[in-house]
Write a protein that holds these residues in place. Structure first.
Motif, mmCIF file in Angstrom:
data_model
loop_
_atom_site.group_PDB
_atom_site.id
_atom_site.type_symbol
_atom_site.label_atom_id
_atom_site.label_comp_id
_atom_site.label_asym_id
_atom_site.label_seq_id
_atom_site.Cartn_x
_atom_site.Cartn_y
_atom_site.Cartn_z
ATOM 1 N N ALA A 1 12.250 47.828 -17.051
ATOM 2 C CA ALA A 1 12.831 46.816 -17.709
ATOM 3 C C ALA A 1 11.810 45.499 -18.285
ATOM 4 O O ALA A 1 11.622 45.543 -19.925
ATOM 5 C CB ALA A 1 13.588 45.848 -16.891
ATOM 6 N N SER A 2 10.827 46.368 -17.724
ATOM 7 C CA SER A 2 9.001 45.125 -18.315
ATOM 8 C C SER A 2 7.903 45.600 -19.276
ATOM 9 O O SER A 2 8.234 44.824 -19.839
ATOM 10 C CB SER A 2 8.329 45.562 -16.961
ATOM 11 O OG SER A 2 8.285 43.912 -15.889
ATOM 12 N N ARG A 3 8.103 46.987 -19.713
ATOM 13 C CA ARG A 3 7.678 47.780 -20.481
ATOM 14 C C ARG A 3 8.466 46.797 -22.096
ATOM 15 O O ARG A 3 8.463 46.994 -23.100
ATOM 16 C CB ARG A 3 7.489 49.039 -20.052
ATOM 17 C CG ARG A 3 6.373 49.328 -19.626
ATOM 18 C CD ARG A 3 6.120 50.576 -19.455
ATOM 19 N NE ARG A 3 7.677 51.699 -19.196
ATOM 20 C CZ ARG A 3 7.387 52.328 -18.298
ATOM 21 N NH1 ARG A 3 7.039 52.431 -17.247
ATOM 22 N NH2 ARG A 3 8.597 52.558 -18.132
ATOM 23 N N ALA A 4 10.266 47.193 -21.808
ATOM 24 C CA ALA A 4 10.990 47.330 -22.604
ATOM 25 C C ALA A 4 11.062 45.825 -22.963
ATOM 26 O O ALA A 4 10.791 45.327 -24.644
ATOM 27 C CB ALA A 4 12.565 46.927 -21.841
ATOM 28 N N TRP A 5 10.397 44.840 -22.482
ATOM 29 C CA TRP A 5 10.868 43.576 -22.793
ATOM 30 C C TRP A 5 9.217 43.288 -23.801
ATOM 31 O O TRP A 5 9.400 41.883 -24.168
ATOM 32 C CB TRP A 5 10.550 42.448 -21.204
ATOM 33 C CG TRP A 5 12.350 42.244 -21.326
ATOM 34 C CD1 TRP A 5 13.007 43.025 -20.333
ATOM 35 C CD2 TRP A 5 12.880 40.693 -21.360
ATOM 36 N NE1 TRP A 5 14.942 42.828 -20.228
ATOM 37 C CE2 TRP A 5 14.757 41.280 -20.955
ATOM 38 C CE3 TRP A 5 13.213 39.808 -22.396
ATOM 39 C CZ2 TRP A 5 15.614 40.247 -21.209
ATOM 40 C CZ3 TRP A 5 14.272 39.148 -22.807
ATOM 41 C CH2 TRP A 5 15.799 39.681 -22.540
ATOM 42 N N LEU A 6 8.546 43.529 -22.704
ATOM 43 C CA LEU A 6 7.190 43.948 -23.808
ATOM 44 C C LEU A 6 6.650 44.260 -24.977
ATOM 45 O O LEU A 6 6.601 43.329 -25.786
ATOM 46 C CB LEU A 6 5.651 44.785 -22.632
ATOM 47 C CG LEU A 6 4.399 44.573 -23.165
ATOM 48 C CD1 LEU A 6 4.178 43.014 -23.669
ATOM 49 C CD2 LEU A 6 3.743 45.173 -22.207
ATOM 50 N N GLN B 1 14.570 51.175 -24.812
ATOM 51 C CA GLN B 1 14.609 50.742 -22.734
ATOM 52 C C GLN B 1 14.945 49.740 -22.489
ATOM 53 O O GLN B 1 15.283 50.390 -21.343
ATOM 54 C CB GLN B 1 13.091 50.352 -23.225
ATOM 55 C CG GLN B 1 11.867 51.907 -23.585
ATOM 56 C CD GLN B 1 10.637 51.557 -23.249
ATOM 57 O OE1 GLN B 1 10.037 50.245 -23.186
ATOM 58 N NE2 GLN B 1 9.914 52.169 -22.751
ATOM 59 N N GLY B 2 15.520 49.133 -22.902
ATOM 60 C CA GLY B 2 15.786 47.110 -21.751
ATOM 61 C C GLY B 2 16.954 47.265 -22.623
ATOM 62 O O GLY B 2 18.507 46.389 -21.563
#
Length: 289
Positions: free
Chosen positions: A4-9, A235-236
């Protein structure tokens, strides 16, 4: 870092890159014809994409994937660049940037229609609220400025939302960079022909800022930004990560004021701050129960 963090980044990096698109286009259309600019940016990016695909020996998409790539190309390679370039002949970069706040709603809607996503009701509440701020801004100021420019921007938002959602779906199977590269390659023959047809008589009147604007929209807006953006959406989730687009007007206004010395009215700033406030709420309710 979790998924989730990678998706938002990834999504944030994409939005940051896209934020320079309208200011760069505004500078470029001062010296370039909008149709030529649209064809040239797509052709330049398409040739680079073709070289990357050949170098990395990427597998060819299936017939069904190729059909969906045509939808992506129609939305983000041709439709959005052309419509925004035409709109920026009528309105400023700062004015048009506010309309980008409608992109999350457009993207989420097509994510539901094309991707089967089902965010909670509260998600739509925050998304619609953010969009209403923009519509109110257009009704109060924009329509007096240029109805043609505003209508072109609204049309651009619709086709771009479709291209974003369809590209995100394809990214789950092909990968983010492959989707935008293949979409550019699919449209390359038409864009090369169109560029040749609209080739200007000369470039003596084209200044350095216009050339830099063309370079930015060709490399960053048309190619590099999409690598991060489609990866983040895949991803997200299209609806969830798509809400990051509400941040794009803030970055765009800062660039319009800082680089182009355009006037940013209190209403523009107020609307932008209001829609950014909807990001947190939409993100919180982006997943179904």
């Amino acid at each position: 870092m979790d998924t989730a963090s990678r998706a938002w980044l990834n999504g944030f990096i994409g939005v940051l890159i896209f934020s320079g698109s309208l200011p760069a286009t505004r500078v470029a259309v001062a010296d370039f014809d909008p149709v030529f600019l649209t064809a040239a940016r797509a052709a330049i990016a398409g040739l680079i994409a073709l070289a990357v695909l050949a170098l990395l020996r990427a597998p060819r998409p299936t017939r069904e994937q190729a059909r969906r790539l045509l939808i992506v190309a129609a939305g983000v390679v041709v439709g959005f660049p052309l419509l925004t370039a035409m709109a920026l002949r009528h309105v400023t970069s700062a004015h048009s940037t506010v309309f980008i706040a409608l992109l999350p709603l457009s993207t989420a809607a097509f994510g539901v229609l094309r991707g089967g996503e089902r965010p909670r009701a509260a998600f739509w509440l925050f998304s619609v609220l953010g969009s209403l701020f923009v519509i109110g801004f257009a009704a109060a100021q924009g329509l007096r400025a240029s109805p043609v420019g505003d209508l072109l921007m609204l049309a651009a938002i619709v086709v771009c939302g479709l291209g974003y959602a369809e590209g995100a779906r394809l990214s789950r199977a092909l990968g983010g960079w492959q989707v935008i590269c293949w979409a550019l390659v699919v449209s390359l023959p038409v864009m090369l022909a169109l560029m040749a047809a609209r080739w200007p008589a000369g470039f003596d009147g084209v200044g350095l800022p216009a050339w830099l604007g063309l370079a930015y929209v060709s490399l960053f807006s048309m190619l590099i930004g999409f690598v991060f953006w489609y990866r983040g959406l895949a991803q997200g989730g299209i609806a969830a990560v798509g809400q990051l687009q509400l941040l794009q007007p803030l970055f765009g206004l800062a660039l319009a004021a800082g680089l182009l010395r355009e006037s940013v009215s209190p209403a523009m700033l107020a609307v932008t701050v209001a829609v950014i406030g909807c990001v947190a709420g939409a993100r919180r309710f982006s997943r179904p129960r």
